[in-house]
Design an enzyme around this catalytic site. Structure first.
Site, PDB file in Angstrom:
ATOM      1  N   HIS A   6      12.702 -16.893  35.040  1.00 31.99           N
ATOM      2  CA  HIS A   6      13.866 -17.003  34.152  1.00 31.99           C
ATOM      3  C   HIS A   6      15.109 -17.365  34.960  1.00 31.99           C
ATOM      4  CE1 HIS A   6      11.816 -15.722  30.613  1.00 31.99           C
ATOM      5  NE2 HIS A   6      11.699 -14.458  30.929  1.00 31.99           N
ATOM      6  N   ARG A  54      15.633 -23.125  23.830  1.00 33.70           N
ATOM      7  CA  ARG A  54      15.585 -22.732  22.416  1.00 33.70           C
ATOM      8  C   ARG A  54      17.008 -22.689  21.884  1.00 33.70           C
ATOM      9  NH1 ARG A  54      12.618 -17.194  20.116  1.00 33.70           N
ATOM     10  NH2 ARG A  54      12.567 -17.863  17.940  1.00 33.70           N
ATOM     11  N   LYS A 111      13.286 -15.394  26.268  1.00 35.38           N
ATOM     12  CA  LYS A 111      13.003 -15.484  24.827  1.00 35.38           C
ATOM     13  C   LYS A 111      13.045 -16.905  24.256  1.00 35.38           C
ATOM     14  CE  LYS A 111      11.850 -12.139  24.013  1.00 35.38           C
ATOM     15  NZ  LYS A 111      10.654 -11.527  24.681  1.00 35.38           N
ATOM     16  N   ALA A 112      12.784 -17.883  25.106  1.00 34.22           N
ATOM     17  CA  ALA A 112      12.843 -19.272  24.648  1.00 34.22           C
ATOM     18  C   ALA A 112      11.467 -19.902  24.444  1.00 34.22           C
ATOM     19  CB  ALA A 112      13.653 -20.106  25.630  1.00 34.22           C
ATOM     20  N   GLY A 113      10.388 -19.140  24.708  1.00 30.81           N
ATOM     21  CA  GLY A 113       9.060 -19.715  24.504  1.00 30.81           C
ATOM     22  C   GLY A 113       8.191 -19.717  25.762  1.00 30.81           C
ATOM     23  N   THR A 114       8.553 -18.878  26.727  1.00 31.15           N
ATOM     24  CA  THR A 114       7.811 -18.778  27.992  1.00 31.15           C
ATOM     25  C   THR A 114       6.330 -18.489  27.774  1.00 31.15           C
ATOM     26  OG1 THR A 114       9.693 -17.331  28.517  1.00 31.15           O
ATOM     27  CG2 THR A 114       8.125 -17.799  30.298  1.00 31.15           C
ATOM     28  N   SER A 146      16.309 -13.191  19.112  1.00 33.10           N
ATOM     29  CA  SER A 146      15.068 -12.761  19.745  1.00 33.10           C
ATOM     30  C   SER A 146      15.373 -11.841  20.930  1.00 33.10           C
ATOM     31  CB  SER A 146      14.279 -13.999  20.212  1.00 33.10           C
ATOM     32  OG  SER A 146      13.070 -13.609  20.800  1.00 33.10           O
TER      33      SER A 146
END
Ligand code: PPS
Length: 301
Positions: A115, A137, A53-56, A145
């Site tokens: 991940h 993030r 959930k960090a912008g992958t 998120s």
């Protein structure tokens, strides 16, 4: 799609977390361990690594457009992002595993999602000196998120209520382990392995074009200003949200009635979730746990 539909029909129970080499994991990402560890990276492979959930997906779409947007534009409108950028450790039979998808990928370079915390990355990536993009993030938005994702995704562990999720996030009891260990582990790796571009979700929100420029210089690409502008537009949140090949709407294990994959795409949404007391508790815990003084996060822009 038909296989995914089959999986949905199985009404799978939520997976349980367990300790795997010191990291909390679920079996979907460890069952293929041997094959993943023996994965043969190629020198031109590009690994996109993030804590979940960090912008992958955002960075995956940018890279896919940079490499293939001009030569095969039909890719973006016909192949979902999770097939264009396979997820290395993913193992959901009968779906082809991430490692097998990568073996079959016809395009070069291969764009690969993971991940994994840094210590789980197959050794061939280091031996081949592959380029790696790490996206981090800020933990508050990352946690929010992740909570909504675990609520809507039945192949993730049961998230429980927000308060218990909040505690477990601080304790690192999440799939792929502690956020702290993840972002710090990769940050440290950058000191000894120079082929890592460490970037931040907040910077992408602030100025996508500038971050695309930095990515291009890391990757040795020089698209025209026009192409860059076109890509910047295509990957804006609203465009990705309505793009069925980027928004995960073709995956039945996710229930968009609970929450869409492209949820808010903001910096600072944590303010809508953390109570004042939780925020103070989190900040105190953060000061104790974050041991990398040079690694700085922005919780608002
Ligand atoms: S996953 O499942 O780990 O691969 O998810 P990941 O793609 O890393 O993270 C999903 C979050 O990224 C947001 N997102 C975006 N934000 C802004 N602009 C664009 N283009 C964009 N694409 C994805 C997505 O909305 C999720 O964050 P939240 O805060 O839940 O909205």
């Amino acid at each position: 799609m038909s296989m995914l539909a089959e999986i949905d029909k199985l009404k799978l129970p939520r997976p349980e977390l367990f300790d795997f080499h010191g990291v909390q994991m679920i079996h979907y990402f460890t069952d293929n361990w041997e094959a993943v560890q023996n994965f043969q990276a190629r020198p031109d492979d590009i690994l996109i690594a993030t804590y979940p959930k960090a912008g992958t997906t955002w960075v995956s779409c940018i890279l896919d457009l940079l490499y293939f947007g001009q030569t095969s534009p039909e890719r973006q409108t016909s192949i979902p992002i999770y097939e264009r950028v396979p997820f290395l450790e993913m193992f959901f039979p009968p779906i082809l595993s991430g490692a097998d998808q990568l073996e079959k990928l016809p395009t070069t370079p291969r764009l690969i999602k993971t991940h994994f915390p840094v210590q789980f990355v197959p050794k061939s990536f280091w031996e081949q000196n592959c380029r790696i993009i790490y996206v981090a993030r800020n933990p508050k938005d990352n946690m929010v998120s992740y909570f909504h994702f675990d609520c809507m995704n039945c192949v993730e562990p049961d998230p429980g209520d927000w308060n218990s999720f909040f505690q477990r996030f601080m304790e690192g009891k999440m799939v792929f382990g502690s956020w702290y260990d993840h972002v710090s582990g990769w940050w440290k790796k950058k000191q000894t392995y120079s082929n890592i571009h460490y970037m931040f979700f907040e910077d992408l929100v602030e100025d996508t074009g500038r971050e695309i420029d930095k990515l291009c210089s890391f990757l040795g690409l020089s698209p025209s200003a026009e192409v860059k502008q076109q890509i910047t537009g295509e990957v804006q949140f609203d465009n990705m949200k309505k793009n069925s090949m980027a928004n995960y709407s073709t995956i039945p294990v996710m229930n968009f009635k609970i929450s869409p994959f492209m949820r808010k795409g903001k910096v600072g949404d944590w303010k809508e979730h953390l109570t004042v007391a939780q925020n103070e508790e989190f900040d105190k815990d953060f000061r104790n746990k974050m041991k990398e003084p040079t690694l700085q996060f922005r919780t608002e822009i």
